[in-house]
Design a protein around this motif. Structure first.
Motif, mmCIF file in Angstrom:
data_model
loop_
_atom_site.group_PDB
_atom_site.id
_atom_site.type_symbol
_atom_site.label_atom_id
_atom_site.label_comp_id
_atom_site.label_asym_id
_atom_site.label_seq_id
_atom_site.Cartn_x
_atom_site.Cartn_y
_atom_site.Cartn_z
ATOM 1 N N ALA A 33 -13.086 39.426 77.089
ATOM 2 C CA ALA A 33 -13.956 38.508 76.349
ATOM 3 C C ALA A 33 -13.364 37.107 76.309
ATOM 4 C CB ALA A 33 -14.180 39.030 74.931
ATOM 5 N N LEU A 34 -12.042 37.001 76.150
ATOM 6 C CA LEU A 34 -11.384 35.700 76.110
ATOM 7 C C LEU A 34 -11.538 34.965 77.433
ATOM 8 C CD1 LEU A 34 -9.482 33.694 74.614
ATOM 9 C CD2 LEU A 34 -7.564 34.931 75.633
ATOM 10 N N GLN B 95 -16.221 34.565 75.722
ATOM 11 C CA GLN B 95 -17.174 35.216 74.835
ATOM 12 C C GLN B 95 -16.516 35.700 73.549
ATOM 13 O OE1 GLN B 95 -19.324 38.327 76.864
ATOM 14 N NE2 GLN B 95 -20.196 36.949 78.373
ATOM 15 N N SER B 96 -15.371 35.109 73.201
ATOM 16 C CA SER B 96 -14.645 35.564 72.017
ATOM 17 C C SER B 96 -15.455 35.370 70.739
ATOM 18 C CB SER B 96 -13.311 34.823 71.906
ATOM 19 O OG SER B 96 -12.505 35.079 73.026
ATOM 20 N N LEU B 97 -16.159 34.232 70.638
ATOM 21 C CA LEU B 97 -16.913 33.950 69.422
ATOM 22 C C LEU B 97 -18.101 34.885 69.250
ATOM 23 C CD1 LEU B 97 -16.912 30.039 69.265
ATOM 24 C CD2 LEU B 97 -15.655 31.645 67.817
ATOM 25 N N ILE B 98 -18.581 35.459 70.367
ATOM 26 C CA ILE B 98 -19.677 36.417 70.245
ATOM 27 C C ILE B 98 -19.229 37.630 69.431
ATOM 28 C CG2 ILE B 98 -21.135 38.016 71.558
ATOM 29 C CD1 ILE B 98 -21.426 35.936 73.679
ATOM 30 N N GLY B 99 -17.964 38.014 69.581
ATOM 31 C CA GLY B 99 -17.430 39.116 68.785
ATOM 32 C C GLY B 99 -17.519 38.830 67.296
ATOM 33 N N ASP B 100 -17.289 37.577 66.902
ATOM 34 C CA ASP B 100 -17.402 37.196 65.496
ATOM 35 C C ASP B 100 -18.841 37.329 65.017
ATOM 36 O OD1 ASP B 100 -16.577 36.326 63.045
ATOM 37 O OD2 ASP B 100 -16.598 34.202 63.568
ATOM 38 N N SER C 166 -21.211 43.592 77.371
ATOM 39 C CA SER C 166 -21.685 43.151 76.055
ATOM 40 C C SER C 166 -21.862 44.337 75.124
ATOM 41 C CB SER C 166 -23.004 42.389 76.196
ATOM 42 O OG SER C 166 -22.839 41.217 76.972
ATOM 43 N N THR C 167 -22.386 45.441 75.655
ATOM 44 C CA THR C 167 -22.587 46.644 74.849
ATOM 45 C C THR C 167 -21.256 47.219 74.381
ATOM 46 O OG1 THR C 167 -24.598 47.156 76.099
ATOM 47 C CG2 THR C 167 -23.631 48.937 74.799
ATOM 48 N N LEU C 168 -20.280 47.283 75.288
ATOM 49 C CA LEU C 168 -18.963 47.812 74.917
ATOM 50 C C LEU C 168 -18.272 46.907 73.904
ATOM 51 C CD1 LEU C 168 -17.605 49.037 78.384
ATOM 52 C CD2 LEU C 168 -18.650 50.380 76.551
ATOM 53 N N LEU C 169 -18.475 45.599 74.043
ATOM 54 C CA LEU C 169 -17.897 44.664 73.077
ATOM 55 C C LEU C 169 -18.481 44.898 71.687
ATOM 56 C CD1 LEU C 169 -15.938 42.231 72.867
ATOM 57 C CD2 LEU C 169 -17.918 40.739 73.222
ATOM 58 N N ALA D 161 -13.316 40.211 64.208
ATOM 59 C CA ALA D 161 -13.240 39.274 65.330
ATOM 60 C C ALA D 161 -11.802 38.849 65.601
ATOM 61 C CB ALA D 161 -14.109 38.047 65.059
ATOM 62 N N ALA D 162 -10.993 38.744 64.535
ATOM 63 C CA ALA D 162 -9.588 38.353 64.697
ATOM 64 C C ALA D 162 -8.819 39.388 65.497
ATOM 65 C CB ALA D 162 -8.935 38.154 63.332
ATOM 66 N N LEU D 163 -9.141 40.661 65.303
ATOM 67 C CA LEU D 163 -8.445 41.720 66.041
ATOM 68 C C LEU D 163 -8.839 41.706 67.514
ATOM 69 C CD1 LEU D 163 -6.422 43.979 65.591
ATOM 70 C CD2 LEU D 163 -8.315 45.547 65.182
ATOM 71 N N LEU D 164 -9.987 41.156 67.831
ATOM 72 C CA LEU D 164 -10.381 40.996 69.231
ATOM 73 C C LEU D 164 -9.663 39.833 69.887
ATOM 74 C CD1 LEU D 164 -14.270 41.484 69.346
ATOM 75 C CD2 LEU D 164 -12.597 42.812 70.616
ATOM 76 N N ILE D 165 -9.512 38.741 69.150
ATOM 77 C CA ILE D 165 -9.042 37.485 69.736
ATOM 78 C C ILE D 165 -7.520 37.369 69.743
ATOM 79 C CG2 ILE D 165 -9.095 34.979 69.484
ATOM 80 C CD1 ILE D 165 -11.879 35.313 68.217
#
Length: 302
Positions: free
Chosen positions: A36-37, A41-46, A192-195, A212-216
């Motif tokens: 994602a990074l 697309q990191s912000l999409i996780g948020d 996108s679905t897996l995210l 979202a922080a744990l993703l980024i």
């Protein structure tokens, strides 16, 4: 004394399951977060994390009780809807992607808060702990909750491993991927679905605000150690796993401290260490490179 306490703690079945689930969640978050990074697309996780709250509330209103699997299905539905709406708005209007993310995040999260407030005002019903989805509470998970979370996280890690080459090609050479006959649209939709699923399964442990922080954070931390995608994914997964384990253990021995924030704080500590001593982009490495460059210029000027 301390050794005996840790030995007794680690042999408690509930502690073992919580640690296992947060470890798998950390690995999945680090792996998917790395892609994602690099795909920006990191912000999409948020946005997805905040958009999951109304799905949880709607699922609860439909069934009238707190069944984790059903609540997660509701969160997945609204998370996917938010993702597709962001893409639709950014591609069919003049609104930029960051503004679309902010719009969807605010609307969905506000709707979720309204629904949650309405649920808490209702008389009766098994609504205890529903508000834990905002900040997370891993200690409140039952064995079935852990089974669901661990199984989903394991599946995500396996799929990411199987599709590593395809996603790598999509990130670094999308034109070649399209011309080589890869189903680019399908792969993008699958990612996108897996995210979304990654965000959703971590909501009960970390919460919609901090997921979202744990993703980024693990992905950004890994960038300070390597320039190779394969190693970046491995390092990010390791940082996520360590954050999950340490955060869960500290939460278990410290009464009143939520697991989610502790996991994020641990990940932030890993980031600080990476920022300072990382061999690729770390502060010390940059200072040393600057010093060497200055010395070389000084010698050439003599």
């Amino acid at each position: 004394m301390i050794q005996d306490m840790w030995h007794a703690l680690l042999h408690q079945p509930n502690t073992q399951w919580v640690v296992l689930s947060t470890m798998l969640l950390g690995i999945a978050s680090g792996v998917l977060g790395s892609f994602a990074l690099l795909k920006k697309q990191s912000l999409i996780g948020d946005a997805v994390a905040h958009a999951a709250l109304p799905g949880i509330c709607i699922a609860y209103l439909l069934i009238g009780e707190k069944q984790l699997l059903v609540l997660l299905l509701g969160a997945t539905a609204t998370g996917l809807l938010a993702t597709y709406l962001i893409q639709l708005i950014s591609t069919t209007t003049r609104i930029k992607k960051d503004a679309a993310i902010c719009l969807i995040l605010s609307v969905f999260f506000g709707t979720g808060i309204v629904l949650l407030s309405q649920i808490t005002q209702q008389a009766g019903g098994n609504k205890s702990g529903l508000d834990h989805f905002i900040f997370g509470q891993a200690a409140a998970m039952t064995r079935n909750d852990v089974y669901t979370m661990a199984g989903a996280a394991g599946g995500l890690i396996l799929i990411a491993f199987l599709l590593f080459k395809e996603w790598k090609l999509l990130i670094f050479d999308p034109d070649f991927a399209k011309n080589s006959g890869l189903p680019v649209g399908l792969l993008e939709t699958l990612f996108s679905t897996l995210l979304v699923i990654t965000v959703v399964i971590g909501i009960q442990a970390v919460g919609v605000i901090l997921m979202a922080a744990l993703l980024i954070i693990p992905a950004i931390s890994a960038r300070y150690w390597t320039d190779r995608l394969g190693w970046m994914v491995v390092i990010a997964g390791a940082i996520g796993a360590c954050s999950g384990i340490v955060g869960a253990l500290i939460s278990t021995i410290s009464t009143g401290l939520a697991t989610g924030p502790l996991i994020v704080v641990t990940a932030a500590g890993c980031f600080i260490v990476s920022f300072i001593i990382g061999p690729k982009r770390g502060l010390i490495q940059k200072l040393m490179a600057h010093h060497v460059s200055a010395e070389r210029l000084k010698e050439e000027s003599l």
